[in-house]
Design a protein around this motif. Structure first.
Motif, PDB file in Angstrom:
ATOM      1  N   LEU A 209      -1.260   9.986 -13.028  1.00 35.85           N
ATOM      2  CA  LEU A 209       0.122   9.678 -13.363  1.00 35.85           C
ATOM      3  C   LEU A 209       0.940  10.958 -13.493  1.00 35.85           C
ATOM      4  O   LEU A 209       2.055  11.044 -12.980  1.00 35.85           O
ATOM      5  N   ALA A 210       0.371  11.972 -14.126  1.00 35.88           N
ATOM      6  CA  ALA A 210       1.079  13.245 -14.267  1.00 35.88           C
ATOM      7  C   ALA A 210       1.316  13.885 -12.901  1.00 35.88           C
ATOM      8  O   ALA A 210       2.390  14.427 -12.635  1.00 35.88           O
TER       9      ALA A 210
ATOM     10  N   ARG B 131       2.084   7.131  -3.690  1.00 35.94           N
ATOM     11  CA  ARG B 131       1.849   5.714  -4.001  1.00 35.94           C
ATOM     12  C   ARG B 131       0.373   5.370  -3.861  1.00 35.94           C
ATOM     13  O   ARG B 131      -0.191   4.661  -4.690  1.00 35.94           O
ATOM     14  N   LEU B 132      -0.304   5.906  -2.822  1.00 33.74           N
ATOM     15  CA  LEU B 132      -1.733   5.672  -2.659  1.00 33.74           C
ATOM     16  C   LEU B 132      -2.503   6.238  -3.846  1.00 33.74           C
ATOM     17  O   LEU B 132      -3.413   5.595  -4.366  1.00 33.74           O
ATOM     18  N   ALA B 133      -2.139   7.428  -4.311  1.00 31.17           N
ATOM     19  CA  ALA B 133      -2.803   8.022  -5.479  1.00 31.17           C
ATOM     20  C   ALA B 133      -2.621   7.138  -6.710  1.00 31.17           C
ATOM     21  O   ALA B 133      -3.560   6.960  -7.499  1.00 31.17           O
TER      22      ALA B 133
ATOM     23  N   GLY C  11       1.162 -11.533  -0.352  1.00 28.87           N
ATOM     24  CA  GLY C  11       1.955 -10.356  -0.023  1.00 28.87           C
ATOM     25  C   GLY C  11       1.056  -9.195   0.336  1.00 28.87           C
ATOM     26  O   GLY C  11      -0.163  -9.287   0.237  1.00 28.87           O
ATOM     27  N   TRP C  12       1.698  -8.111   0.747  1.00 33.60           N
ATOM     28  CA  TRP C  12       0.939  -6.903   1.059  1.00 33.60           C
ATOM     29  C   TRP C  12       1.853  -5.706   0.902  1.00 33.60           C
ATOM     30  O   TRP C  12       3.074  -5.821   0.992  1.00 33.60           O
ATOM     31  N   THR C  13       1.260  -4.560   0.629  1.00 35.54           N
ATOM     32  CA  THR C  13       1.995  -3.321   0.427  1.00 35.54           C
ATOM     33  C   THR C  13       1.344  -2.232   1.266  1.00 35.54           C
ATOM     34  O   THR C  13       0.214  -1.830   0.985  1.00 35.54           O
ATOM     35  N   PRO C  14       2.024  -1.744   2.322  1.00 33.45           N
ATOM     36  CA  PRO C  14       1.442  -0.646   3.092  1.00 33.45           C
ATOM     37  C   PRO C  14       1.514   0.651   2.293  1.00 33.45           C
ATOM     38  O   PRO C  14       2.485   0.896   1.575  1.00 33.45           O
ATOM     39  N   LEU C  15       0.480   1.454   2.388  1.00 27.10           N
ATOM     40  CA  LEU C  15       0.416   2.750   1.701  1.00 27.10           C
ATOM     41  C   LEU C  15       0.158   3.842   2.731  1.00 27.10           C
ATOM     42  O   LEU C  15      -0.815   4.576   2.649  1.00 27.10           O
TER      43      LEU C  15
ATOM     44  N   ALA D 178       2.073   1.576 -15.426  1.00 20.45           N
ATOM     45  CA  ALA D 178       2.293   2.932 -14.899  1.00 20.45           C
ATOM     46  C   ALA D 178       3.596   3.005 -14.108  1.00 20.45           C
ATOM     47  O   ALA D 178       4.341   3.986 -14.222  1.00 20.45           O
ATOM     48  N   GLN D 179       3.892   1.982 -13.323  1.00 19.12           N
ATOM     49  CA  GLN D 179       5.148   1.954 -12.566  1.00 19.12           C
ATOM     50  C   GLN D 179       6.346   1.933 -13.515  1.00 19.12           C
ATOM     51  O   GLN D 179       7.342   2.610 -13.268  1.00 19.12           O
TER      52      GLN D 179
END
Length: 152
Positions: free
Chosen positions: A10-11, A28-30, A51-55, A134-135
């Protein structure tokens, strides 16, 4: 230990996106990796993903329900994945399996000629509640950063 790894990730993400309007695919992948559990061999998918989220071109998240998601890392780069409006999985039946099933990007702007399916290398369940927290923390930090920059 997992909590400290999550805080380190997160940092790193916060440091990488400070002052930026949007996180990069790598950031975003991290973030998703830091909220993903151990590798599993497969997951159950009844019907289509919700749904889906490309990274980027090498990973995506498949949402099977609003509170259930799976991080799929691919065996290599997947042409058109990062800008495809849709995707499908090649699973037969209800089990999506690592090292066997594939992801295929779909939609306008996606090359139909020579489209190569992208093999799923690994599958990890995402801690959706932790990810959302976290978001939220990232959004709050970005607001504070903008406020601090706006104050003389």
């Amino acid at each position: 230990m997992r909590k400290s790894l999550t805080m380190l990730a997160l940092a790193a993400v916060l440091g990488g996106c400070a002052g930026m309007p949007r996180m990069s695919d790598a950031e975003r992948l991290a973030l998703y990796r830091s909220h993903a559990g151990e590798e599993v061999r497969s997951f159950t998918l009844f019907g289509r993903p919700s749904g889906w989220t490309p990274l980027g071109e090498e990973a995506l998240v498949v949402w099977t329900r609003p509170c259930e998601a799976w991080l799929l890392e691919l065996a290599g780069r997947c042409q058109d994945l990062d800008h495809a409006p849709g995707m499908t999985l090649t699973s037969t039946g209800s089990q999506v399996q690592a090292r066997f099933d594939e992801v295929i990007p779909l939609g306008p702007g996606v090359s139909e000629v020579g489209r190569i399916p992208c093999r799923i290398q690994s599958i990890r369940r995402v801690d959706v509640a932790g990810l959302r927290q976290a978001q939220q923390e990232l959004r709050e930090a970005a607001v504070k950063q903008r406020e601090a920059e706006a104050t003389p």
